[in-house]
Design an enzyme around this catalytic site. Structure first.
Site, PDB file in Angstrom:
ATOM      1  N   TYR A 141       0.670  -1.209   0.067  1.00 51.22           N
ATOM      2  CA  TYR A 141       0.073   0.139  -0.049  1.00 51.22           C
ATOM      3  C   TYR A 141       0.665   1.372   0.028  1.00 51.22           C
ATOM      4  O   TYR A 141       0.393   2.325  -0.207  1.00 51.22           O
ATOM      5  CB  TYR A 141      -0.919   0.085   1.288  1.00 51.22           C
ATOM      6  CG  TYR A 141      -2.111  -0.833   1.208  1.00 51.22           C
ATOM      7  CD1 TYR A 141      -2.033  -1.778   0.039  1.00 51.22           C
ATOM      8  CD2 TYR A 141      -3.014  -0.959   2.231  1.00 51.22           C
ATOM      9  CE1 TYR A 141      -3.233  -2.829   0.049  1.00 51.22           C
ATOM     10  CE2 TYR A 141      -3.937  -2.040   2.204  1.00 51.22           C
ATOM     11  CZ  TYR A 141      -4.151  -3.007   1.050  1.00 51.22           C
ATOM     12  OH  TYR A 141      -5.204  -3.857   1.054  1.00 51.22           O
ATOM     13  N   LYS A 192       3.442 -15.411   1.869  1.00 50.72           N
ATOM     14  CA  LYS A 192       3.166 -15.984   0.697  1.00 50.72           C
ATOM     15  C   LYS A 192       4.825 -16.518   0.180  1.00 50.72           C
ATOM     16  O   LYS A 192       5.214 -15.720  -0.944  1.00 50.72           O
ATOM     17  CB  LYS A 192       2.424 -15.092  -0.440  1.00 50.72           C
ATOM     18  CG  LYS A 192       2.093 -15.919  -1.566  1.00 50.72           C
ATOM     19  CD  LYS A 192       1.218 -16.780  -1.439  1.00 50.72           C
ATOM     20  CE  LYS A 192       0.712 -17.519  -2.784  1.00 50.72           C
ATOM     21  NZ  LYS A 192       0.100 -18.848  -2.581  1.00 50.72           N
ATOM     22  N   ASP A 225      -3.197 -18.023   1.367  1.00 46.25           N
ATOM     23  CA  ASP A 225      -4.420 -18.603   0.378  1.00 46.25           C
ATOM     24  C   ASP A 225      -4.789 -19.739   1.440  1.00 46.25           C
ATOM     25  O   ASP A 225      -6.295 -19.886   1.895  1.00 46.25           O
ATOM     26  CB  ASP A 225      -3.871 -19.257  -0.930  1.00 46.25           C
ATOM     27  CG  ASP A 225      -2.669 -19.803  -0.893  1.00 46.25           C
ATOM     28  OD1 ASP A 225      -1.985 -19.959   0.195  1.00 46.25           O
ATOM     29  OD2 ASP A 225      -2.337 -20.641  -1.734  1.00 46.25           O
ATOM     30  N   ASP A 249      -5.347  -6.737   5.659  1.00 43.55           N
ATOM     31  CA  ASP A 249      -6.584  -6.245   5.201  1.00 43.55           C
ATOM     32  C   ASP A 249      -7.621  -7.067   4.908  1.00 43.55           C
ATOM     33  O   ASP A 249      -8.765  -6.885   5.542  1.00 43.55           O
ATOM     34  CB  ASP A 249      -6.166  -5.001   4.306  1.00 43.55           C
ATOM     35  CG  ASP A 249      -7.221  -4.236   3.945  1.00 43.55           C
ATOM     36  OD1 ASP A 249      -8.316  -4.060   4.673  1.00 43.55           O
ATOM     37  OD2 ASP A 249      -7.280  -3.491   2.943  1.00 43.55           O
ATOM     38  N   ASP A 253     -11.044  -8.701   7.499  1.00 42.54           N
ATOM     39  CA  ASP A 253     -12.518  -8.538   7.034  1.00 42.54           C
ATOM     40  C   ASP A 253     -12.990  -9.976   7.019  1.00 42.54           C
ATOM     41  O   ASP A 253     -14.250 -10.189   7.670  1.00 42.54           O
ATOM     42  CB  ASP A 253     -12.499  -7.816   5.755  1.00 42.54           C
ATOM     43  CG  ASP A 253     -12.606  -6.264   5.919  1.00 42.54           C
ATOM     44  OD1 ASP A 253     -12.139  -5.621   6.897  1.00 42.54           O
ATOM     45  OD2 ASP A 253     -13.235  -5.795   5.038  1.00 42.54           O
TER      46      ASP A 253
END
Ligand code: NAD
Length: 361
Positions: A141, A192, A225, A249, A253
């Site tokens: 970001y 990852k 994942d 993020d 959620d």
């Protein structure tokens, strides 16, 4: 003198949920001995409307001069046509960066009274108590270079950069290990590492820090994942999850929906010097101005503020207890309501929590 809170209601439902939260703070001032004062300032679309900037200078100055910042939410369709740096969300990213808020804590706790509000089976979510520790001021970001460019062949290309330095990884991992020591002693670092070098390095640094300083904490690693899948399959396996800005993020959620409503979840963003508390949801333009929003995420964010920034663990416990008692009495805003519940407005929920808080005196 007491403590000073910077209150930034923001946009949409922000002013409604913050108003109810400040009623709770008022009870703590009057009935208990909080001794707080607060001052409001604009942020997001409200900042743009008032001062042409989603983070007006005066707002940042107030935040820096306060013991803690309480924020509602920012954003809305009205400001979507603006240039990116003027949009409400840019103000939020800027205040996080300007205050150095590198650690975002998002607890997801399933309240027994709300089990039926979750879309998952009760036996899967009952007892879930997860803390997501998300890196907040670096990663993809914020990474440079970024942009949208036109290639020599005329085709356009959008690109971003994912990068983490040793110190950025160490400081967030340290927060996660320390939080785990106060909980069930388990950290799962999500990356990852099989595909992205930046997170391969993330894993290497986490392993080194763990061996050097936190070997009493149980450390595991998971690819993002798989983590997304495990959160739905068996969320109870997690205690603390530590991860990068973007993965955090998304996963937080996802985790929020284990509880049934995004309107229940608080967060704390903490740096070396400053801290900011806000619900994890957005400004909910679809219900703004209708006195329908659930203020509990913001009220529970204020409880985190009392605990982490204002040194009042005792009052944080009381606020959380008042929320539990309200839920026990079947009082619900519309987002959580099931048949048989007493449905209240946003202000009705604020009043209900205040009443129970006063009863704890
Ligand atoms: P949102 O979280 O605002 O809303 C998603 C859904 O959840 C909506 O149906 C909304 O009504 C509901 N909801 C959210 N909070 C609720 C509450 N307290 N009580 C009851 N229902 C609630 O997300 P969105 O619709 O994707 O975004 C709306 C705006 O908010 C956008 O401008 C977005 O950029 C902004 N946003 C801001 C923040 C922030 O301020 N931290 C975070 C996310 C999104």
């Amino acid at each position: 003198m007491g403590v000073k809170i910077a209150v930034l209601p923001g946009d949409g439902i922000g002013p409604e949920i913050v108003r109810e939260t400040m009623k709770v703070i008022e009870v703590l001032n009057k009935k208990f001995d909080l001794q707080s004062t607060w001052q409001e300032a604009h942020v997001g679309g409200a900042g743009y409307d008032a001062a042409g900037d989603p983070l007006p200078e005066a707002t940042l100055a107030l935040a820096k001069a306060s013991d803690a910042v309480l924020l509602g939410a920012v954003g809305g369709p009205k400001w979507e046509p603006l240039d990116k740096p003027l949009r409400p969300e840019a103000g939020l990213l800027r205040i996080r960066a300007a205050l150095g808020l590198f650690a975002n804590y998002r607890p997801t706790k399933v309240h027994d009274q709300l089990l039926s509000a979750s879309t998952l089976k009760e036996e899967v979510v009952q007892g879930v108590d997860i803390l997501v520790v998300r890196e907040l001021v670096s990663g993809i970001y914020f990474g440079q270079p970024r942009g949208i460019e036109t290639l020599p062949n005329g085709e356009k290309r959008g690109y971003n950069t994912l990068a983490y330095t040793t110190s950025e990884i160490e400081r967030i991992a340290r927060k996660a290990f320390e939080a785990a020591r106060l909980r069930r002693g388990k950290v799962c670092s999500v990356d990852k590492a099989n595909v992205l070098e930046a997170t391969e390095y993330w894993r290497e640094v986490v392993i080194k820090l763990h061996a050097a300083e936190y070997s009493d904490v149980e450390l595991s690693h998971m690819y993002v994942d798989n983590a997304a899948m495990q959160l739905i399959r068996n969320p109870k396996q997690f205690d603390v999850i530590v991860t990068t800005n973007m993965f955090g993020d998304i996963l937080s959620d996802e985790a929020s929906m284990l509880t049934g409503s995004i309107g229940m979840l608080p967060s704390a963003s903490i740096g070396e010097k400053f801290a900011m508390y806000e619900p994890i949801h957005g400004s909910a333009p679809d219900i703004a101005g209708q006195d329908k929003a659930n203020p509990l995420a913001t009220i529970l964010s204020a409880a985190m503020m009392l605990r982490f920034s204002l040194g009042r663990e005792d009052l944080a416990d009381k606020v959380e207890q008042a929320v539990e008692l309200t839920l026990n009495d079947g009082i619900r805003t519309i987002d959580l309501a099931q048949p048989g519940d007493t449905v209240v407005s946003c202000s009705g929920m604020g009043d209900a929590v205040c009443q129970r808080l006063e009863g704890l005196a």
